[in-house]
Design a protein around this motif. Sequence first.
Motif, PDB file in Angstrom:
ATOM      1  N   GLN A  79       4.165 -29.579 -18.977  1.00 13.82           N
ATOM      2  CA  GLN A  79       4.804 -28.906 -18.157  1.00 13.82           C
ATOM      3  C   GLN A  79       5.689 -30.254 -18.369  1.00 13.82           C
ATOM      4  O   GLN A  79       5.871 -31.189 -18.863  1.00 13.82           O
ATOM      5  N   TYR A  80       7.140 -29.751 -17.378  1.00 11.87           N
ATOM      6  CA  TYR A  80       8.055 -30.311 -17.980  1.00 11.87           C
ATOM      7  C   TYR A  80       8.448 -30.208 -16.288  1.00 11.87           C
ATOM      8  O   TYR A  80       9.486 -28.994 -16.644  1.00 11.87           O
ATOM      9  N   LYS A  81       9.337 -31.091 -16.276  1.00 11.19           N
ATOM     10  CA  LYS A  81      10.569 -30.952 -14.906  1.00 11.19           C
ATOM     11  C   LYS A  81      11.595 -31.495 -14.966  1.00 11.19           C
ATOM     12  O   LYS A  81      12.049 -32.664 -15.730  1.00 11.19           O
ATOM     13  N   ASN A  82      12.906 -31.190 -14.743  1.00  8.71           N
ATOM     14  CA  ASN A  82      14.370 -30.643 -14.853  1.00  8.71           C
ATOM     15  C   ASN A  82      14.692 -31.877 -14.025  1.00  8.71           C
ATOM     16  O   ASN A  82      14.193 -32.718 -12.719  1.00  8.71           O
ATOM     17  N   ALA A  83      16.066 -32.564 -14.018  1.00  8.10           N
ATOM     18  CA  ALA A  83      16.879 -34.029 -13.277  1.00  8.10           C
ATOM     19  C   ALA A  83      16.964 -33.458 -11.869  1.00  8.10           C
ATOM     20  O   ALA A  83      17.338 -33.559 -10.821  1.00  8.10           O
ATOM     21  N   THR A  84      17.444 -31.320 -11.725  1.00  8.77           N
ATOM     22  CA  THR A  84      17.159 -31.208 -10.478  1.00  8.77           C
ATOM     23  C   THR A  84      15.948 -30.285 -10.055  1.00  8.77           C
ATOM     24  O   THR A  84      15.540 -30.340  -8.696  1.00  8.77           O
ATOM     25  N   GLY A  85      14.807 -31.156 -10.573  1.00 11.02           N
ATOM     26  CA  GLY A  85      13.165 -30.905  -9.873  1.00 11.02           C
ATOM     27  C   GLY A  85      12.327 -29.447 -10.420  1.00 11.02           C
ATOM     28  O   GLY A  85      11.780 -29.371 -10.202  1.00 11.02           O
ATOM     29  N   SER A  86      13.177 -28.804 -10.662  1.00 10.59           N
ATOM     30  CA  SER A  86      12.824 -27.096 -11.583  1.00 10.59           C
ATOM     31  C   SER A  86      11.773 -27.979 -12.727  1.00 10.59           C
ATOM     32  O   SER A  86      12.092 -28.649 -13.249  1.00 10.59           O
ATOM     33  N   LEU A  87      10.628 -26.440 -12.766  1.00 11.14           N
ATOM     34  CA  LEU A  87       9.490 -26.680 -13.547  1.00 11.14           C
ATOM     35  C   LEU A  87       9.377 -25.859 -14.702  1.00 11.14           C
ATOM     36  O   LEU A  87      10.324 -24.875 -14.756  1.00 11.14           O
ATOM     37  N   LEU A  88       9.257 -26.206 -16.024  1.00 14.57           N
ATOM     38  CA  LEU A  88       9.520 -25.282 -17.345  1.00 14.57           C
ATOM     39  C   LEU A  88       8.313 -25.841 -18.064  1.00 14.57           C
ATOM     40  O   LEU A  88       7.530 -26.911 -18.241  1.00 14.57           O
ATOM     41  N   LEU A 100       6.970 -28.527 -40.886  1.00 14.01           N
ATOM     42  CA  LEU A 100       8.181 -28.367 -39.896  1.00 14.01           C
ATOM     43  C   LEU A 100       8.110 -29.501 -39.825  1.00 14.01           C
ATOM     44  O   LEU A 100       7.617 -30.206 -38.995  1.00 14.01           O
ATOM     45  N   GLU A 101       9.530 -30.350 -40.040  1.00 11.30           N
ATOM     46  CA  GLU A 101       9.871 -31.106 -39.213  1.00 11.30           C
ATOM     47  C   GLU A 101      10.414 -31.188 -38.306  1.00 11.30           C
ATOM     48  O   GLU A 101       9.909 -29.821 -37.117  1.00 11.30           O
ATOM     49  N   THR A 102      10.484 -32.783 -37.706  1.00  9.54           N
ATOM     50  CA  THR A 102      11.035 -32.879 -35.995  1.00  9.54           C
ATOM     51  C   THR A 102      11.829 -31.871 -36.271  1.00  9.54           C
ATOM     52  O   THR A 102      13.180 -31.445 -35.861  1.00  9.54           O
ATOM     53  N   SER A 103      11.121 -30.136 -34.959  1.00  9.92           N
ATOM     54  CA  SER A 103      12.499 -29.130 -34.586  1.00  9.92           C
ATOM     55  C   SER A 103      12.556 -29.020 -32.619  1.00  9.92           C
ATOM     56  O   SER A 103      11.784 -29.712 -32.051  1.00  9.92           O
ATOM     57  N   GLN A 104      13.497 -28.986 -32.223  1.00  8.83           N
ATOM     58  CA  GLN A 104      14.518 -28.904 -30.825  1.00  8.83           C
ATOM     59  C   GLN A 104      13.135 -27.866 -29.492  1.00  8.83           C
ATOM     60  O   GLN A 104      12.888 -26.234 -30.898  1.00  8.83           O
ATOM     61  N   LEU A 105      13.451 -27.986 -28.637  1.00  7.95           N
ATOM     62  CA  LEU A 105      12.542 -27.064 -27.839  1.00  7.95           C
ATOM     63  C   LEU A 105      13.700 -27.537 -26.489  1.00  7.95           C
ATOM     64  O   LEU A 105      14.314 -28.254 -26.578  1.00  7.95           O
ATOM     65  N   GLY A 106      13.598 -25.775 -25.877  1.00  6.57           N
ATOM     66  CA  GLY A 106      14.368 -26.220 -24.521  1.00  6.57           C
ATOM     67  C   GLY A 106      15.126 -24.911 -24.391  1.00  6.57           C
ATOM     68  O   GLY A 106      15.648 -24.777 -25.184  1.00  6.57           O
ATOM     69  N   LEU A 107      16.275 -24.858 -23.283  1.00  3.19           N
ATOM     70  CA  LEU A 107      16.538 -23.675 -22.269  1.00  3.19           C
ATOM     71  C   LEU A 107      18.005 -24.303 -21.967  1.00  3.19           C
ATOM     72  O   LEU A 107      16.910 -25.258 -21.486  1.00  3.19           O
ATOM     73  N   VAL A 108      18.867 -23.689 -21.839  1.00  2.54           N
ATOM     74  CA  VAL A 108      20.340 -24.453 -20.993  1.00  2.54           C
ATOM     75  C   VAL A 108      20.777 -23.405 -20.418  1.00  2.54           C
ATOM     76  O   VAL A 108      20.662 -21.707 -20.956  1.00  2.54           O
ATOM     77  N   PHE A 109      20.454 -22.868 -18.559  1.00  2.00           N
ATOM     78  CA  PHE A 109      20.942 -22.020 -17.802  1.00  2.00           C
ATOM     79  C   PHE A 109      22.239 -22.037 -17.367  1.00  2.00           C
ATOM     80  O   PHE A 109      22.751 -23.393 -18.264  1.00  2.00           O
ATOM     81  N   ASP A 157      22.354 -22.566 -14.565  1.00  2.00           N
ATOM     82  CA  ASP A 157      22.322 -23.238 -13.228  1.00  2.00           C
ATOM     83  C   ASP A 157      21.113 -23.563 -13.675  1.00  2.00           C
ATOM     84  O   ASP A 157      20.600 -24.249 -12.195  1.00  2.00           O
ATOM     85  N   GLY A 158      20.770 -24.243 -14.735  1.00  2.00           N
ATOM     86  CA  GLY A 158      19.872 -25.451 -15.056  1.00  2.00           C
ATOM     87  C   GLY A 158      19.744 -25.531 -16.411  1.00  2.00           C
ATOM     88  O   GLY A 158      19.524 -25.308 -17.132  1.00  2.00           O
ATOM     89  N   ASP A 159      19.221 -26.904 -16.729  1.00  2.00           N
ATOM     90  CA  ASP A 159      19.605 -28.008 -18.444  1.00  2.00           C
ATOM     91  C   ASP A 159      18.188 -28.197 -18.465  1.00  2.00           C
ATOM     92  O   ASP A 159      17.283 -29.390 -18.174  1.00  2.00           O
ATOM     93  N   PHE A 160      16.888 -27.336 -19.207  1.00  2.00           N
ATOM     94  CA  PHE A 160      15.791 -27.862 -19.408  1.00  2.00           C
ATOM     95  C   PHE A 160      15.888 -28.012 -20.590  1.00  2.00           C
ATOM     96  O   PHE A 160      15.182 -28.166 -21.687  1.00  2.00           O
ATOM     97  N   SER A 161      17.030 -28.933 -21.280  1.00  2.00           N
ATOM     98  CA  SER A 161      17.157 -29.323 -23.137  1.00  2.00           C
ATOM     99  C   SER A 161      16.881 -30.621 -23.272  1.00  2.00           C
ATOM    100  O   SER A 161      16.455 -31.386 -23.893  1.00  2.00           O
ATOM    101  N   LYS A 162      17.225 -31.268 -21.970  1.00  2.00           N
ATOM    102  CA  LYS A 162      17.709 -33.090 -21.890  1.00  2.00           C
ATOM    103  C   LYS A 162      17.115 -33.042 -20.660  1.00  2.00           C
ATOM    104  O   LYS A 162      17.146 -32.405 -19.282  1.00  2.00           O
ATOM    105  N   GLY A 163      16.785 -34.739 -20.624  1.00  2.00           N
ATOM    106  CA  GLY A 163      16.203 -35.284 -18.855  1.00  2.00           C
ATOM    107  C   GLY A 163      15.728 -34.905 -18.063  1.00  2.00           C
ATOM    108  O   GLY A 163      15.267 -34.366 -17.744  1.00  2.00           O
ATOM    109  N   LEU A 164      14.349 -34.617 -19.339  1.00  2.00           N
ATOM    110  CA  LEU A 164      13.712 -33.633 -18.830  1.00  2.00           C
ATOM    111  C   LEU A 164      12.038 -35.034 -18.742  1.00  2.00           C
ATOM    112  O   LEU A 164      12.418 -36.135 -19.271  1.00  2.00           O
TER     113      LEU A 164
END
Length: 646
Positions: A111-120, A58-67, A69-76
């Motif tokens: 663990q990641y934090k998005n731009a609004t401070g929510s954790l994933l 598997l080559e470079t493959s994306q991760l993340g979710l977009v809600f 009321d919250g984006d966990f796909s970039k700016g993490l």
Amino acid sequence: MKKLVALCITMLLVCISSFAQSSDVTIFSPDRSIQVTCHLDSEGKPSYSVQYKNSTVLETSQLGLVFRDGDFSKGLTKTMVTPVTVVKDKYKLVTGKRQNNIYTANHQVIQYKNATGSLLDIIWQVSNDGVAFRYHFTGPSTTRPQTINTEITSFHLPATTKAWLQPMSVAKTGWEQVNPCYEEYYEKGIAAGTPSPLKAGWVYPALFQTAGHWLLITEANMDGHYCGTRLDNDSANTNYHIAFPDAREIMPGGGVNPLRVFSSPWRIITIGSLATIIESSLGTDLAQNANPAVDFSFAKAGKSAWSWALLKDDSIVYDVQKRFIDYAADMHWQYSLIDVNWDTRIGYDSMQLLINYAKQKKVGVWLWYNSAGSWNTTPYHPRNKLLTHEDRVKEFRRLKKMGVAGIKIDFFGGDGQSMIQYYIDILNDAAEHHLMVNFHGATLPRGWQRTWPNLMSAEAIKGFEYITFGQSAADEEPAHAAMLPFTRNAFDPMDFTPMCLYKIPRINRQTTAAFELALSVLFLSGAQHFAETPVGMAHMPGYVKEFLQQLPTAWDDVRFIDGFPGEFVVLARKSGNKWYIAGINGSTQEKTVSLDLAAYKAKKAELLLNSKGDRYIDQQAVTLQANKKENITLGAHDGFVMVLEQ
């Protein structure tokens, strides 16, 4: 001095934080054959890649979710990486390739934090046979995002990859608008990146070959909060991404997208050889265990007689069903299934008499139901009796009192979150009333048979009934059957309803009787509904009948021997002190398979194969000799079964 120490500590923490943010995280399988590398780029977009035995699979493959009321796909930003720990699990299955299963994997959480401070959290588990990961949200439910708009997850295959994939059918198409129900033929050996011919993506499990290795992608652990997903890809692009269902795949008034998610389903990539695919149990290893507070002891795997496969609607009458109960008892089969329209053609009162009669014969009775509300226009009944909890409790209480063993429920409406919740609600209510369940016209179970052991099977395949509808399906059967152990039936029980040994009305069967007999071993289903009738069975030699009387209902182990998806397959299943080796040739070319019988330490062996025409099965004793392999030659669309006794 204290100020200098404090300054040094602060600078060290800054350096550690910077290092944690910029550095990749690498996770290995216990035997170090699989390597997962997790990366966060300069835009805060998470990704991963996978190597197997130093080859990139598997080559470079994306991760993340977009809600909403919250984006966990970039700016993490990466806030934490836990130490690697080893997870070990042991569990039992009522239906599956093994009753007793052991799972071991290396576990790590990033663990990641998005731009609004929510954790994933992204939770990784890497075993010797594959990679699994899922998204997990920490903190109280009131602070978690609610509805997911998009899942970014992708699986980027190398450009030279080949694929064996089943197209997802378009919602509200097909007979009486019953699609999608996972009933399309597989595209075999196509170039990865080929667009789906139906434009609705691809179903799980999805099989790929790259760099000489095999990958099987699926998902597991559906708890009702998430929708069932599928794979999709842009034209000529080998980057397959997670896609959500069509907006019409819902319960009336319900939703499609994931809602109030605490943890996503596991994304599972089995990696290795074809033997790895056949022998792995990752699809249930990652499923939730059954609730220990619920008594599932009533759920017992078994073989079943079934009149509708060959005799259709007119067979659903009292006298014919009584005859099939006698047939099941004579074959030492545990069940008999009574199909559509029984509520009017037989009626509840007469059905009670049939159930009482079957009980005397030590045969359990399954009854058919239409799941449907407004999502399709199917005419079969009983219908509209399972749509609400109150409806189900009323009907299930009645069935439990009557002594019904299980229910076959047909014509579901897709994979939306509300529809997935409907499946689970049925399983919970059925368990409460000690009823086993078989889903037809349905979604892939995705490991539900572990979480709800009363789920004995699910169709989710273009099964035997299509062969009875038209010659084209009969012509396709050999190659189709040779696909299924590597894909649809790799992890989940499959109600293909196999095995017609004699004749199919108005159809020229393309397989030998020995091919059909082999399907009784190759295909896994907790409730194995056989298509053959008493009349057809009467044309078989006594030793064939004896084989089917003694055929196990559950297995202890499996071994892959030889095969290639869509062409042929030979595997061995163990039960007690016996190994059952079964093989089919899905091609038009003669094929010879070589069996090393010494590996099974058998004292006695018997072979069932075609020797006198496609409707006859011969029995031969096999002479066991040390250091000598047994070669079996299969004609076009032919098969065999060998029973080894230790």
